[in-house]
Design an enzyme around this catalytic site. Structure first.
Site, mmCIF file in Angstrom:
data_model
loop_
_atom_site.group_PDB
_atom_site.id
_atom_site.type_symbol
_atom_site.label_atom_id
_atom_site.label_comp_id
_atom_site.label_asym_id
_atom_site.label_seq_id
_atom_site.Cartn_x
_atom_site.Cartn_y
_atom_site.Cartn_z
ATOM 1 N N ARG A 56 0.805 -1.222 0.000
ATOM 2 C CA ARG A 56 0.000 0.000 0.000
ATOM 3 C C ARG A 56 0.838 1.272 0.000
ATOM 4 O O ARG A 56 0.596 2.195 -0.779
ATOM 5 C CB ARG A 56 -0.928 0.055 1.224
ATOM 6 N N THR A 57 1.820 1.329 0.894
ATOM 7 C CA THR A 57 2.543 2.591 1.052
ATOM 8 C C THR A 57 3.274 2.952 -0.240
ATOM 9 O O THR A 57 3.148 4.066 -0.750
ATOM 10 C CB THR A 57 3.507 2.507 2.255
ATOM 11 N N LYS A 85 27.116 -4.064 -2.539
ATOM 12 C CA LYS A 85 28.573 -3.984 -2.767
ATOM 13 C C LYS A 85 29.273 -3.336 -1.577
ATOM 14 O O LYS A 85 30.473 -3.148 -1.587
ATOM 15 C CB LYS A 85 28.866 -3.153 -4.026
ATOM 16 N N ARG A 106 11.509 3.772 3.605
ATOM 17 C CA ARG A 106 11.109 2.764 4.608
ATOM 18 C C ARG A 106 12.343 1.931 4.926
ATOM 19 O O ARG A 106 13.042 1.459 4.023
ATOM 20 C CB ARG A 106 9.990 1.873 4.075
ATOM 21 N N HIS A 134 5.222 5.653 11.749
ATOM 22 C CA HIS A 134 4.671 5.537 10.388
ATOM 23 C C HIS A 134 3.681 6.694 10.218
ATOM 24 O O HIS A 134 2.471 6.490 10.144
ATOM 25 C CB HIS A 134 3.985 4.177 10.259
HETATM 26 C C1 NCD Z 1 2.033 -1.294 8.081
HETATM 27 C C2 NCD Z 1 3.523 -1.138 8.254
HETATM 28 O O1 NCD Z 1 4.305 -1.350 7.325
HETATM 29 O O2 NCD Z 1 3.891 -0.736 9.349
HETATM 30 N N1 NCD Z 1 1.654 -1.447 6.755
HETATM 31 C C3 NCD Z 1 1.276 -0.330 6.049
HETATM 32 O O3 NCD Z 1 2.074 0.512 5.755
HETATM 33 N N2 NCD Z 1 -0.015 -0.208 5.726
HETATM 34 C C4 NCD Z 1 1.402 -2.290 8.964
HETATM 35 C C5 NCD Z 1 1.997 -3.639 9.141
HETATM 36 O O4 NCD Z 1 2.942 -4.042 8.445
HETATM 37 O O5 NCD Z 1 1.479 -4.360 9.999
#
Ligand code: NCD
Length: 306
Positions: A56-57, A85, A106, A134
């Site tokens: 999703r993100t 590397k 991320r 997040h």
């Molecule tokens: C979440 C995350 O990556 O923290 N996912 C997201 O971005 N919707 C939730 C999760 O992984 O449980």
């Protein structure tokens, strides 16, 4: 240090900032519905730097940037970068900021987004740093609550699941306290939200916040039931994670105890913590919630350039 506008932690935002981002997200949502999107990002490039899996993100950031007329580059696996590397994380950031106008990062390590932001002369958006934060998920959660319930203040919101390791829960609990919601924290034994973090929230906002291990109490009280999965990848022992997952499950039977107009949210992915039969319930709003990632991330991309 640099002077760009970053979004690293929900702590960086005031209540006024949050309200203004929710308003801008509504404006984006209207533009999408009217099929009249202002292409404010024409000529700009967004770089996705994902060192952890995402559906999703990453997809909604890419879609949001493209809807705004911009383009997208990036990677989703460290194996596809020169980091295999031996190149450092910071060198990778310094290269990507030469190629793009905004970095969406991320990473499994807490603090990595802040570290990157300090090294980058371009805005950095934290798309999740380990178990820490997040913030973009939280803003879309707040937007969803506002859309579906009309307000956030004074709602009874139950956060249920792995409150120790879920970054979504950390950002959200902080924001809900800031927005004056009533918060009930429900987790399996051993996965409670860290004491220091709860104390930080209490000291800053004096919220009405209750902690319990009783899933029934949390469900009965809720206007919003916000569920997350056990964050298996952050456990040393996967067996322990699976065992806890089985104990905490939302079933149609359990939902019979809930308020008529209660809604269920989940950042997704869901694994086995929600019985698939619940998906058909009127109460399940998590797929709609995932959609709202688009207008909210469009608003956030605009926001970092303001
Ligand atoms: C979440 C995350 O990556 O923290 N996912 C997201 O971005 N919707 C939730 C999760 O992984 O449980």
């Amino acid at each position: 240090m640099n002077s760009t506008r970053d979004l690293i932690s929900i702590r960086d935002l005031s209540k006024k900032d949050v309200e203004s981002i929710i308003e801008k997200s509504e404006e984006m949502n209207k533009q999408i519905e009217a099929k009249k999107i202002k292409e404010t990002m024409k000529g700009k490039i967004l770089a996705n730097m994902f060192f952890e899996p995402s559906t999703r993100t990453i997809m909604s950031f890419s879609a949001a940037m493209q809807k705004l007329g911009g383009s997208v580059i990036g990677f989703e696996e460290i194996e596809k970068t020169s980091m295999v590397k031996g190149e450092s994380f910071i060198d990778t950031v310094k290269i990507m900021e030469k190629y793009a106008d905004v970095l969406v990062i991320r990473h499994p390590k807490e603090g990595s987004a802040r570290y990157a932001a300090n090294a980058s002369t371009k805005p950095v958006i934290n798309a999740g740093d380990g178990a820490n934060q997040h913030p973009t998920q939280t803003l879309l959660d707040l937007f969803t609550i506002k859309k579906l319930k009309g307000n956030i203040q004074d709602l009874n919101i139950t956060l249920l699941g792995d409150l120790k390791y879920a970054r979504t829960m950390h950002s959200l609990a902080y924001a809900l306290a800031m927005m004056d919601a009533n918060i009930t924290l429900v987790s399996p034994f051993g996965l409670e939200m860290e004491k220091n973090f709860v104390n930080e929230i209490k000291e800053k906002f004096t919220p009405r916040i209750i902690q319990t291990n009783d899933i029934h109490a949390g469900v009965r009280k809720a206007d919003i039931l916000y569920v997350c999965r056990i964050q298996k990848e952050r456990f040393l022992d996967a067996y322990e994670a699976e065992k806890l997952q089985k104990e905490f499950m939302i079933s149609p039977e359990l939902l019979e105890e809930s308020k008529e107009d209660m809604i269920i949210l989940h950042p997704l992915p869901k694994v086995s913590e929600i019985d698939p039969r619940v998906d058909d319930s009127e109460k399940a709003k998590y797929f709609m919630q995932a959609y709202y990632g688009i207008p909210v991330r469009m608003a956030l991309i605009n926001w970092v350039f303001e």
